[in-house]
Design an enzyme around this catalytic site. Sequence first.
Site, PDB file in Angstrom:
ATOM      1  N   THR A  91       0.827  -1.200   0.000  1.00  0.00           N
ATOM      2  CA  THR A  91       0.000   0.000   0.000  1.00  0.00           C
ATOM      3  C   THR A  91       0.866   1.257   0.000  1.00  0.00           C
ATOM      4  O   THR A  91       0.576   2.241  -0.697  1.00  0.00           O
ATOM      5  CB  THR A  91      -0.905  -0.008   1.254  1.00  0.00           C
ATOM      6  N   HIS A 114       2.091   1.782  -3.400  1.00  0.00           N
ATOM      7  CA  HIS A 114       1.050   2.345  -4.268  1.00  0.00           C
ATOM      8  C   HIS A 114       0.974   3.861  -4.088  1.00  0.00           C
ATOM      9  O   HIS A 114       0.830   4.607  -5.051  1.00  0.00           O
ATOM     10  CB  HIS A 114      -0.328   1.748  -3.936  1.00  0.00           C
TER      11      HIS A 114
END
Lengths: 346, 346, 346, 346
Positions: free
Chosen positions: C40, C43
């Site tokens: 995450t 990202h």
Amino acid sequence: MQALVKRTEGPGMSLDAVPVPEIGPTDVLIRIQKTGICGTDYHIYSWDTWARNRVRPPFTVGHEFMGVIEKIGGMVERLRVGDRVSGEGHIGCRHCYFCRTGQGHICRDVQIIGVDRDGCFAEFLSLPAGNVWNLKPEISSDVAAILDPIGNAMHTVTAQNIAGRAVAIIGAGAIGLIAVQIARSAGAMSVIAIEPQEHKRTLALQFGAAAAFDPTSGADWQRQFCALTPTGMGADVVLEMSGSGTGIRNAFELARPGADVALLGIPSKEVQLDLSEGVIFKGLVVRGINGRLMFETWYQSERFLVEKKIDVLPIITHRVHYREYMDAFALLERGEAVKILLEWEN
Amino acid sequence: MQALVKRTEGPGMSLDAVPVPEIGPTDVLIRIQKTGICGTDYHIYSWDTWARNRVRPPFTVGHEFMGVIEKIGGMVERLRVGDRVSGEGHIGCRHCYFCRTGQGHICRDVQIIGVDRDGCFAEFLSLPAGNVWNLKPEISSDVAAILDPIGNAMHTVTAQNIAGRAVAIIGAGAIGLIAVQIARSAGAMSVIAIEPQEHKRTLALQFGAAAAFDPTSGADWQRQFCALTPTGMGADVVLEMSGSGTGIRNAFELARPGADVALLGIPSKEVQLDLSEGVIFKGLVVRGINGRLMFETWYQSERFLVEKKIDVLPIITHRVHYREYMDAFALLERGEAVKILLEWEN
Amino acid sequence: MQALVKRTEGPGMSLDAVPVPEIGPTDVLIRIQKTGICGTDYHIYSWDTWARNRVRPPFTVGHEFMGVIEKIGGMVERLRVGDRVSGEGHIGCRHCYFCRTGQGHICRDVQIIGVDRDGCFAEFLSLPAGNVWNLKPEISSDVAAILDPIGNAMHTVTAQNIAGRAVAIIGAGAIGLIAVQIARSAGAMSVIAIEPQEHKRTLALQFGAAAAFDPTSGADWQRQFCALTPTGMGADVVLEMSGSGTGIRNAFELARPGADVALLGIPSKEVQLDLSEGVIFKGLVVRGINGRLMFETWYQSERFLVEKKIDVLPIITHRVHYREYMDAFALLERGEAVKILLEWEN
Amino acid sequence: MQALVKRTEGPGMSLDAVPVPEIGPTDVLIRIQKTGICGTDYHIYSWDTWARNRVRPPFTVGHEFMGVIEKIGGMVERLRVGDRVSGEGHIGCRHCYFCRTGQGHICRDVQIIGVDRDGCFAEFLSLPAGNVWNLKPEISSDVAAILDPIGNAMHTVTAQNIAGRAVAIIGAGAIGLIAVQIARSAGAMSVIAIEPQEHKRTLALQFGAAAAFDPTSGADWQRQFCALTPTGMGADVVLEMSGSGTGIRNAFELARPGADVALLGIPSKEVQLDLSEGVIFKGLVVRGINGRLMFETWYQSERFLVEKKIDVLPIITHRVHYREYMDAFALLERGEAVKILLEWEN
């Protein structure tokens, strides 16, 4: 053929010549090689209260076995003469609600071999083909002979989620000891055995128990037990395999709030329980365990054995030829044996 | 303010002037409007064995209530003065394994209002905001006052799958009668009540029970009961709500093999059970039920009430002003009431 | 204090001096020692489609951490300055149906640290006391920093019964590799990994997988896979941890009839599935897995670690000081790392 | 005898004279009285893609039936000539893992009557005795003829807990409409149907649905749907019975976080899904449903019918004599019928 027969009411059994059993079109005839002696057989031998109320002589005793198929009925599929097999000794009626919904183990009209009909302590056994279990080559004949009690242990352990949990096993006889191994392999974080006999506690530790308590050792062991559990309040799962009143009362005391308790051991009389503190306020889930699932449990046992997740050979403490069956029962009487194999090959 | 206080050890209670309770930053103060009298309150009033062992006077009694928020602590979110509310009377420690995993109902350090700390039989109650339950307008104040026992019944019924099953309910007091309705609405095919008092059996039938048996009526009623069940072997689900030894023994006898048995009623002493025939051979699953799930049970009860799937008003047999509280306890003593509301508005 | 901040929309992050966060009366301030970098975070760093749709700069990034309590709010109970802690990064609203019924992990108003509010890639983190997890001394700081992804793996594995079953794990990144170990310890008979990268397959085998297949290796690997499963028809349990479309399609193909499939990996776009053959005729049970259970999963992870049933250290392939954070993201970009720790002590 | 035969590949069927089927020692011969026409029969008639891939003419079509036993094999127990019966059309292999563990409905070698072997659209049907279901007198012959699709609905509804929950049913054909009734009787608080055809929506409301939405009616209906659910976020349970791609996509959109979704309808091609938002973040549990449980589902259906909890007669919109079978298929082609009975008595 030779067979161990419960001839009449009263203690004892006799080794008799009896006819080889007939088989119907959906049955198989199994040439017995090895059998296991169960507590049930000893109850029948010693003719205790349970036996007096339950069985109707004459009949051939025994329900733990392995052997080789000798003959097959005309409508039997997928089994062949020469197959190494064991089998489920509970023969359901196949017609009731339970039998038709995958719960044949609690069928009310079940016939158990060696209890309700002729059993496996004999040179030959007749069994419905649907009850036969083909043995994988990885499973030795000694182990195959005791798939029945392995199944009791497997069914009891897997009746609730075990992964990540602290498990207490009360009673470290043959089934309890197998359960120690199964619980560990099924994901228990720790297994604690409760057992009065020292040589069984030693086996429990050898089988991977983190601790083993003697429940006759005075007041403090329960406190020590709880100190070993994650919440400090008792086991997450308790498996009762002793069948004694004290064992059952301990089961509820050793369970933490919200725990699962499985009852497999069969008490011979009524048990007095503090249900308020022991079950209700704790919000326990208590499961009565009967036999083995047909055949989910058999597949599970096969898998644990083939993958070598359990090694049950050490519980077989004695091997006796069937002609010396009286020695075997004497060993049981003296509490010296864990599991005795009765061998049928000449 | 006025409050019903257990002043000292021994029978009785007194209506006293006491200070309005303080609230902390995460608490609310509730102006009580209606309360329900529970068996627990009667135990405290009559000072039975349970009460002697459990409670430590002085404290304000009562745990079933509804009212209106009078004041809120500085850190309370989403609640407002004037909100109509009820609330969960079990105040968990919020820090233990149980409280942190959604099992606060079995927290070992739980404080119960009216038992372990001041309760709701008073003009005002202080309660942590997290225990408050906002009332939807569809739920009348009479019903709101007894959401606590409705929750006991809901938790017991929904602890196992009910859909399609024949359900026996043992003990048709307030909770048992509510359970009759909930079981029907939760998908039971039939509900059978077991209750010695005739006026409660009548209510059970009125609430939708298919039959109601008097367990004191001699030898044959159990056979008749079984004849009404799908397998002829007993109920698929048994809910024990009497707490009597006989009720509990009946619970295991009336259960068919493979059944679910839920134990909610709290026996005052140990119970002797035939676990072999009653639990183990049958392969039963027995669940001890404690309180209500926080707050799954509250959401469920709200839904059943809002959707008008249950109508519990008929169990409220008496409404008494708090000044006449002694009349209420006298009614309970004589076994004439099912549920009594104690009203607090002047 | 220094913090890794997502300053504006677009790729990159910056190491900035920002104010030490405030704490309210129910919060604690944690001095961060070690953090883990999650997919995450990458990202957000690389500003992919998911990040563009989900996050609103500026904010401090990071949600995997451990540290020491520096300061506590006035109403915080049972936590003390100096406590070694990690914590749950999902902060539920505490008021919705999900938060009030033990399902806070699927609260719709959840705030995730490092995504929806300031995170842990900083010298200090403010966290509600209810989200703090005290660390047992047996758990090393390196392991404590990644309790969050350990929890993802734990929640995924334990979402279905694992005992006795053949488990396929698709995607052997950090979470998949931890899942290999957890599945084995939770009772799997065998674990098979599916992973295109060779160094991860090697780790999977080192972590106890019975086999590891490269899903890009042509037509025959699925047949070989099935040959390793007990029924020959596929895995009893499939855990999808890759999030790729191919991985997800494989998940349904590798599952035997009646299997359980857990989906944890998050596909970045829609996936086309043959539901008839893949799910319906097979009678699969498919579970979407989100986060971790608060706090059942944390207790489970603690237990597996304290009992040394899993050893996750080998997945930590790199340790980087926070000032060199760009090196860490470059390693991730090149696919060389499994898990990178970002260290905050000076 | 006369039978509806799929003679060759391509559209159509023919009414032919064929030999009365043989029965083996464990089979029974049933004189067919009433049969139901299923969507599957129409697929075979119209020779669609599914039919082309699945069936191998020639064979007698049909699998929904009731009749009277005409003849019994020599080894059949507990069935008698003259018994009114229906039966399970899935004939498992009886030897595989699934068949031996109570999961015969997902046996990979299953033979379905009217698909893989001769079916019931004929004057006589041969069926293994173990697949026969004796009819209670309370169950009318019309209803008995469609126990198969009643069973599909029952299995789908009862695959998850329904009590207290808001249930969406997508597709209100015969099975969907029966499911509306079953869901209500199984404890649903409300049932909402999603169905494009108006006459089926009308039937759904008549069967007790709280609302019925037309999914082709534009953008707003999903918002209105959610407003009717307890959390405002969607249904607690979704039953997909349309098999259309749109229906399946709707299923995941209409489910609230944590919901259960059951997939029974069989899509004819792959479906594209947003698994991230639709399944994973929501933490859904999705169950593929195949056939009916043997025979738990049959016992459940019997119970719901005998207790008059469901009344399925209104879905039988047409009754046609077998000689007019072409009229029946024409009605299905025009979408005018819900369930058509094909009658076999002369």
